[in-house]
Design a protein around this motif. Structure first.
Motif, short mmCIF file in Angstrom:
data_model
loop_
_atom_site.label_atom_id
_atom_site.label_comp_id
_atom_site.label_asym_id
_atom_site.label_seq_id
_atom_site.Cartn_x
_atom_site.Cartn_y
_atom_site.Cartn_z
N ARG A 90 0.85 -1.19 0.00
CA ARG A 90 0.00 0.00 0.00
C ARG A 90 0.89 1.24 0.00
O ARG A 90 1.90 1.30 0.69
N GLU A 91 0.47 2.23 -0.78
CA GLU A 91 1.35 3.36 -1.04
C GLU A 91 1.27 4.45 0.03
O GLU A 91 2.25 5.12 0.32
N ASN A 92 0.09 4.68 0.61
CA ASN A 92 -0.12 5.84 1.47
C ASN A 92 -0.09 5.47 2.95
O ASN A 92 -0.90 5.94 3.74
N THR A 93 0.83 4.60 3.34
CA THR A 93 0.94 4.17 4.74
C THR A 93 2.28 4.62 5.32
O THR A 93 3.26 4.84 4.60
N PHE A 94 2.29 4.76 6.63
CA PHE A 94 3.56 4.92 7.35
C PHE A 94 4.25 3.55 7.39
O PHE A 94 3.60 2.51 7.44
N GLU A 95 5.59 3.58 7.39
CA GLU A 95 6.35 2.33 7.44
C GLU A 95 7.43 2.41 8.52
O GLU A 95 8.28 3.30 8.49
N LEU A 96 7.38 1.50 9.47
CA LEU A 96 8.40 1.39 10.50
C LEU A 96 9.22 0.14 10.20
O LEU A 96 8.69 -0.96 10.12
N THR A 97 10.55 0.34 10.03
CA THR A 97 11.41 -0.76 9.56
C THR A 97 12.63 -0.94 10.45
O THR A 97 13.61 -0.19 10.34
N PRO A 98 12.63 -1.92 11.35
CA PRO A 98 13.88 -2.32 12.00
C PRO A 98 14.69 -3.17 11.02
O PRO A 98 14.13 -3.95 10.25
N PHE A 99 16.01 -3.03 11.05
CA PHE A 99 16.83 -3.77 10.10
C PHE A 99 18.19 -4.13 10.70
O PHE A 99 18.64 -3.51 11.67
N ILE A 100 18.80 -5.12 10.10
CA ILE A 100 20.17 -5.50 10.41
C ILE A 100 20.95 -5.55 9.10
O ILE A 100 20.35 -5.70 8.02
N PRO A 102 35.23 -4.00 9.08
CA PRO A 102 33.88 -4.37 8.63
C PRO A 102 33.14 -5.17 9.71
O PRO A 102 33.72 -6.04 10.36
N SER A 103 31.86 -4.85 9.89
CA SER A 103 31.10 -5.51 10.95
C SER A 103 29.61 -5.30 10.73
O SER A 103 29.19 -4.58 9.81
N ALA A 104 28.80 -5.92 11.58
CA ALA A 104 27.35 -5.80 11.49
C ALA A 104 26.89 -4.43 11.94
O ALA A 104 27.57 -3.73 12.68
N ASN A 105 25.72 -4.04 11.47
CA ASN A 105 25.08 -2.79 11.90
C ASN A 105 23.61 -3.07 12.18
O ASN A 105 23.03 -4.06 11.67
N ILE A 106 23.00 -2.24 12.98
CA ILE A 106 21.56 -2.33 13.25
C ILE A 106 20.97 -0.93 13.13
O ILE A 106 21.69 0.07 13.29
N GLY A 107 19.68 -0.86 12.87
CA GLY A 107 19.06 0.45 12.77
C GLY A 107 17.57 0.37 12.65
O GLY A 107 16.96 -0.72 12.70
N ILE A 108 16.96 1.53 12.48
CA ILE A 108 15.52 1.62 12.31
C ILE A 108 15.22 2.84 11.44
O ILE A 108 15.95 3.84 11.48
N SER A 109 14.18 2.73 10.62
CA SER A 109 13.78 3.85 9.78
C SER A 109 12.27 4.02 9.85
O SER A 109 11.52 3.05 10.08
N LEU A 110 11.84 5.24 9.64
CA LEU A 110 10.42 5.57 9.58
C LEU A 110 10.14 6.21 8.24
O LEU A 110 10.76 7.21 7.87
N GLY A 111 9.20 5.62 7.49
CA GLY A 111 8.79 6.17 6.21
C GLY A 111 7.48 6.90 6.35
O GLY A 111 6.47 6.33 6.79
N VAL A 112 7.46 8.18 5.98
CA VAL A 112 6.26 9.02 6.07
C VAL A 112 5.74 9.24 4.65
O VAL A 112 6.46 9.76 3.80
N PRO A 113 4.49 8.82 4.36
CA PRO A 113 3.98 8.93 2.98
C PRO A 113 3.85 10.37 2.52
O PRO A 113 3.45 11.25 3.28
N LEU A 114 4.20 10.59 1.26
CA LEU A 114 4.04 11.89 0.62
C LEU A 114 3.02 11.74 -0.49
O LEU A 114 3.36 11.54 -1.66
N GLY A 115 1.73 11.77 -0.14
CA GLY A 115 0.67 11.55 -1.11
C GLY A 115 0.50 10.09 -1.43
O GLY A 115 0.93 9.20 -0.70
N ASP A 116 -0.12 9.82 -2.61
CA ASP A 116 -0.40 8.45 -3.05
C ASP A 116 0.59 7.95 -4.09
O ASP A 116 0.36 6.93 -4.74
N SER A 117 1.69 8.65 -4.26
CA SER A 117 2.66 8.29 -5.30
C SER A 117 3.58 7.14 -4.87
O SER A 117 4.27 6.57 -5.70
N GLY A 118 3.58 6.82 -3.59
CA GLY A 118 4.52 5.83 -3.09
C GLY A 118 5.81 6.43 -2.58
O GLY A 118 6.59 5.77 -1.90
N MET A 119 6.06 7.71 -2.88
CA MET A 119 7.25 8.39 -2.37
C MET A 119 7.09 8.62 -0.87
O MET A 119 6.02 8.93 -0.39
N LYS A 120 8.21 8.45 -0.14
CA LYS A 120 8.16 8.61 1.31
C LYS A 120 9.33 9.46 1.80
O LYS A 120 10.44 9.37 1.26
#
Length: 220
Positions: free
Chosen positions: A36-46, A70-88
């Motif tokens: 779905r294009e117009n949703t917020f996205e919370l993404t934990p990642f490694i 070189p080593s592992a990394n961890i993080g989190i991102s939040l995607g905020v929808p910008l209209g219905d285009s799928g851009m965040k």
């Protein structure tokens, strides 16, 4: 007569079976998860991060060039929808706990000199392209701060301007859940040495890292 009756029964049941199977296929297609294009996205990642050199003339702590192991990394991102285009709009926090090491040339032993944490705090854009029902590829660009924090007594962390760019792909596994695989490169501007004209004009002594990551996207 019996064979004719069985054949007639088979012919009568065949369309019902075919249409029932078609209905099940249509229901399955309708139930297939889509992004779905117009949703917020919370993404934990490694992930895994490599690269990053601090040159001897940029600090008097080590007296020689040091590299981030070189080593592992961890993080989190939040995607905020910008209209219905799928851009965040993407807000990113991405941390690597590693070590600084010397050496690393061909057949040259590597010596660890200190622990270091490298954290990126960025804001940027996630731009989808060539979208389909199965996957959504995208381009990501961002900018913000890089926090370089060597774990050495009496040494403080430094914040520097940083930017990144990369490619990724999202694959839905449910209505509100997706996998995300991404690769990106990070650039961090370090202080130039005003006493080294040759260094500033013939060598790029900024801080570069590459990263690949796998995340789980929660849409809401």
């Amino acid at each position: 007569m019996r064979k004719f009756s069985l054949l007639l029964l088979f012919l009568l049941l065949l369309p019902t079976t075919v249409f029932a199977q078609r209905d099940r296929d249509d229901d399955w297609r309708r139930r297939r998860p889509v992004v779905r294009e117009n949703t917020f996205e919370l993404t934990p990642f490694i992930g895994y991060r490599w690269g990053g050199t601090i040159f001897a003339d940029q600090t008097f702590i080590f007296g020689q060039d040091v590299q981030v192991e070189p080593s592992a990394n961890i993080g989190i991102s939040l995607g905020v929808p910008l209209g219905d285009s799928g851009m965040k709009l993407e807000l990113l926090a991405d941390r690597q706990a590693s070590q600084l090491e010397t050496g690393g040339g061909l057949f040259e032993p590597e010596d660890r000199v200190a622990d270091i944490d490298v954290t990126y705090l960025h804001a940027g854009l996630q731009i989808p392209f060539a979208r389909s029902r199965n996957v959504t590829p995208y381009v990501v660009v961002s900018a913000g701060l890089a926090n370089l924090d060597p774990q050495i007594s009496g040494v403080s962390a430094e914040n520097r301007f940083s930017a990144s760019a990369g490619l990724g792909v999202k694959a839905p596994i449910g209505r509100n859940l997706s996998f995300k695989f991404e690769g990106r490169g990070f650039y961090t501007a370090l202080e130039e040495n005003d006493d080294c004209f040759i260094c500033d004009n013939y060598y790029n002594q900024d801080f570069y890292q590459g990263e690949v990551s796998l995340g789980l996207v929660f849409s809401f």
